[in-house]
Design a protein around this motif. Structure first.
Motif, short mmCIF file in Angstrom:
data_model
loop_
_atom_site.label_atom_id
_atom_site.label_comp_id
_atom_site.label_asym_id
_atom_site.label_seq_id
_atom_site.Cartn_x
_atom_site.Cartn_y
_atom_site.Cartn_z
N UNK A 1 0.98 -1.15 -0.06
CA UNK A 1 0.02 -0.02 0.03
C UNK A 1 0.92 1.35 0.08
N UNK A 2 1.14 1.87 -1.31
CA UNK A 2 2.03 3.11 -1.13
C UNK A 2 1.64 4.26 -0.59
N UNK A 3 2.94 4.75 0.19
CA UNK A 3 2.52 5.88 0.64
C UNK A 3 3.71 6.93 -0.03
N UNK A 4 4.88 6.70 0.23
CA UNK A 4 5.99 7.35 -0.36
C UNK A 4 6.23 6.90 -1.89
N UNK A 5 5.74 7.27 -3.06
CA UNK A 5 5.88 6.55 -4.23
C UNK A 5 6.20 7.44 -5.62
N UNK A 6 6.73 7.01 -6.51
CA UNK A 6 6.70 7.78 -7.84
C UNK A 6 5.62 7.27 -8.47
#
Lengths: 156, 564
Positions: free
Chosen positions: A78-83
């Motif tokens: 579950x992305x939080x810090x993403x590109x």
């Protein structure tokens, strides 16, 4: 509970039925899919799916747990810090101002990628929110067709 | 060793230690049946409907604790099996179901008896396979059994095209499975377990909330011990009946929609819910915002997706009940003071005295609850009880003195009418020395009545006690309470001759209208050694009470038994 947008990556075995298992899970349990992209991970027997969904925190938690429960699922992020990136193709009539279109696309990491007898196809690749703005901006050039790729994401 | 795909299936079944297979042959699975004919290592029991084959395998699995195996053909054979798969899936029952499929070359061409079995069963199996290559078959069979019985158990479908069962290839049954994407967590997080133990020590009104997971993980003994050393009261879900034992003074009863007053009040007033293998089903919780409103929640479950699905959990523990509870006991044993919960137990005792689980017996008409109690008095611990779905199921759950796990077998999650009789056949196969009694209704029993033939042929003396109110009783009860007595399509006054029906299929039948007749019929059935119908005319308008109306708070129960 408040509805939030989430980007979820799922790493699965690249085998028969696996996309159906994932999409069937969303359909069967009434979860929302905004976009879903899938492609093999190079030099492995795995595939990477990126799913953009919406729901309250409990629903999002259930989505990640239920995805993980599928037997061919290796990893759920579950992305939080993403590109986050998305691509879009837009077809315009050849009569439109091509230099304007070219300039607009360039601002969104794109350009005109194909020219036909009656139309041109332009491309842009950027953050999903910016892609939305790009599409709004193309409206004045009478786009004939718009195809979005869906989101791909990578944790930073 | 080079053998056919069909022989591989036989070899895998033998290697897994399976001794009974339930099934029904047909075109696409014929190669496998040809090999069944040639072997003597396991027994095949021919049911008279594919749904019944899967339910029988399910009943066998629940009664024995082993994986149940069923075999069906493609197309309609498979679709008939779907209800069985869904029933087992909802109640986490380990099954391996092998279905025939049209040859690979015909898949996707709408061939004769072709249906997309893996597509249809995806949502009602733990996992499923369509075998594309015979080289994969040994591995798939090994994985199927492993996945079915490990972690949170469940049914696994292996769909095998006919040309693969006919093809010859090298066979080595794998010794191990290699599934890097599937690793159930049994142990439970030590830190969380410790925290949960501290919470128990601090609680004033803790409550053990026991679910079917206790039965599935064979954790009865440790769970009873946890209750014993702590003297914490316990409530059971429908699926956990028998875990504490009917005579256990710490057992309050069953909770939920038809739970008893003390159990539901305990859940409403507890300050710490210790949920062991339960999943907060809507039939248990009632209105969620009112459920265990004053409590912190410890939730132990092998399936992480069950935790915090419906209720916020303060102490989530993913793991096997048996292992986790053993660790909990380790933390508590030296420190817990059983007298700490004395006041709490007293309050609950008073609740139970205020509104005990009861009914108004009658001399004019047989009350269904009396029948259940009577069976309990006669056979008690010696019987395995199955049930169908409806009023009779709830009365059985309320009034039968279950005193061990796997004694009570019913379709709790999916609520499948027609489950009880074939499940009883499977249970009887698993427990040949026990009495197996299916408590059923005049609606449910007809949904797999053809299994009279299976039971008679195989000399399986299953006793079906039909609590006959000439109604689709539970729906009728809702119509009485919530639909102004408009009895839409629930009047089952037109009935078969039950006695003759049983006899026509090689069984025995009894029509019963008095208590004395019932006693005589039950005695005769227990002695008779034949599949039996005991058709008991019971009070037509008896309701299952207490009742929490759907969506209501657990503490708002309809309690009164009015004279009908």
């Amino acid at each position: 509970m408040e509805t939030v947008r989430r980007v979820i990556s799922v790493v699965v075995l690249n085998e028969a039925q696996v996309l159906a298992r994932v999409s069937g899970l969303f359909a069967g349990r009434g979860y929302n899919i905004e976009t879903l992209t899938v492609a093999p991970i190079p030099e492995t027997d795995l595939s990477h799916m990126t799913i953009v969904t919406r729901g309250n925190q409990r629903v999002i938690e259930q989505i990640t747990k239920q995805l993980h429960k599928l037997i061919p699922t290796l990893k759920v992020i579950e992305h939080s810090e993403m590109v986050e990136k998305e691509m879009v193709l837009v077809k315009f009539p050849i009569e439109e101002k091509l230099s304007d279109i070219q300039t607009l696309c360039a601002a969104y990491n794109g350009g005109i990628v194909n020219v036909g007898e009656n139309m041109v196809i332009a491309m842009a690749a950027d953050e999903p929110m910016r892609i939305k703005h790009f599409i709004t901006a193309t409206k004045r050039y009478n786009p004939i067709e718009i195809v979005r790729s869906g989101v791909v994401a990578m944790e930073r | 060793m080079k053998i056919s795909g069909a022989q591989m299936i036989i070899e895998a079944i033998i290697a897994e230690g399976v001794t009974k297979v339930f099934g029904y042959p047909g075109g696409a699975i014929m190669n496998v049946y040809d090999e069944i004919y040639k072997q003597n290592d396991f027994e095949h029991i021919l049911t008279r409907h594919e749904q019944a084959a899967v339910h029988a395998a399910d009943g066998y699995a629940r009664a024995s604790g082993d994986v149940g195996v069923a075999m069906v053909t493609s197309g309609p054979g498979f679709t008939n099996a779907v209800t069985g798969l869904a029933t087992a899936y909802t109640d986490s029952v380990p099954l391996v179901v092998i279905s025939g499929q049209v040859p690979l070359s015909l898949i996707g061409t709408d061939g004769f008896q072709e249906v997309d079995a893996v597509g249809i069963s995806r949502a009602c199996t733990k996992h499923n396979y369509l075998v594309h290559d015979i080289a994969d078959l040994p591995r798939i069979l090994k994985e199927a059994f492993y996945i079915a019985r490990s972690g949170r158990p469940g049914p696994v479908l292996v769909d095998v095209p006919k040309d693969i069962t006919g093809e010859i290839a090298e066979f080595v049954y794998p010794a191990d499975v290699h599934l890097p994407t599937y690793k159930p967590n049994y142990k439970g997080n030590e830190r969380q377990i410790k925290k949960a133990a501290e919470a128990i020590l601090k609680a004033k009104k803790p409550l053990l909330y026991l679910g079917g997971g206790v039965v599935l993980s064979n954790a009865t003994e440790v769970v009873r011990r946890l209750a014993e050393i702590s003297q914490m009261p316990a409530v059971e879900t429908l699926m956990a009946r028998g875990v504490m034992g009917a005579d256990n003074p710490l057992l309050l009863g069953m909770l939920g929609m038809h739970g008893n007053y003390a159990s539901n009040m305990a859940m409403s007033e507890t300050d710490l819910v210790i949920s062991l293998g339960a999943r907060f089903d809507d039939r248990v919780t009632g209105k969620l915002s009112e459920f265990a409103k004053y409590a912190d929640v410890i939730h132990v479950d092998i399936d992480p997706a069950n935790i915090a699905k419906l209720v916020d959990v303060d102490y989530p523990i993913v793991g096997d009940i048996k292992i986790v509870v053993e660790k909990l006991i380790g933390h508590l044993e030296a420190r817990i003071k059983p007298e700490r919960y004395h006041v709490w137990r007293d309050i609950l005792k008073r609740y139970d005295e205020l509104h005990p689980l009861t009914y108004h017996d009658s001399d004019e008409v047989i009350k269904p609850q009396w029948v259940i109690e009577r069976i309990g008095e006669k056979v008690g611990a010696d019987a395995v009880i199955t049930s169908d779905v409806g009023q009779h199921q709830m009365w059985a759950a309320q009034f039968y003195p279950f005193d061990r796990p796997r004694q009570w077998i019913n379709s709790g999650g999916l609520g499948t009418m027609g489950y009880g009789f074939p499940a009883a056949i499977g249970a009887q196969v698993a427990c040949p020395d026990k009495h197996v009694i299916n408590i059923t209704g005049d609606g449910s029993i007809l949904m797999n009545v053809q299994e009279l033939v299976t039971a008679a042929e195989n000399k399986l003396p299953v006793i079906n006690v039909i609590l006959n109110n000439h109604f689709l009783g539970m729906v009728r009860q809702w119509q009485t309470f919530f639909y102004d007595k408009r009895y839409a399509e629930t009047d089952l006054s037109y009935q078969p001759n039950w006695k003759l029906l049983a006899e026509a299929c090689g069984g025995a039948g009894y029509d019963v209208t008095t208590k004395a007749e019932f006693d005589a019929a039950l005695d005769a059935a227990l002695e008779g050694g034949k599949v039996t119908f005991i058709n008991v005319a019971v009070d037509r308008l008896e309701n299952v009470l207490p009742m929490v109306p759907a969506g209501g708070a657990l503490y708002n129960m309809l309690l009164e038994h009015k004279e009908s």
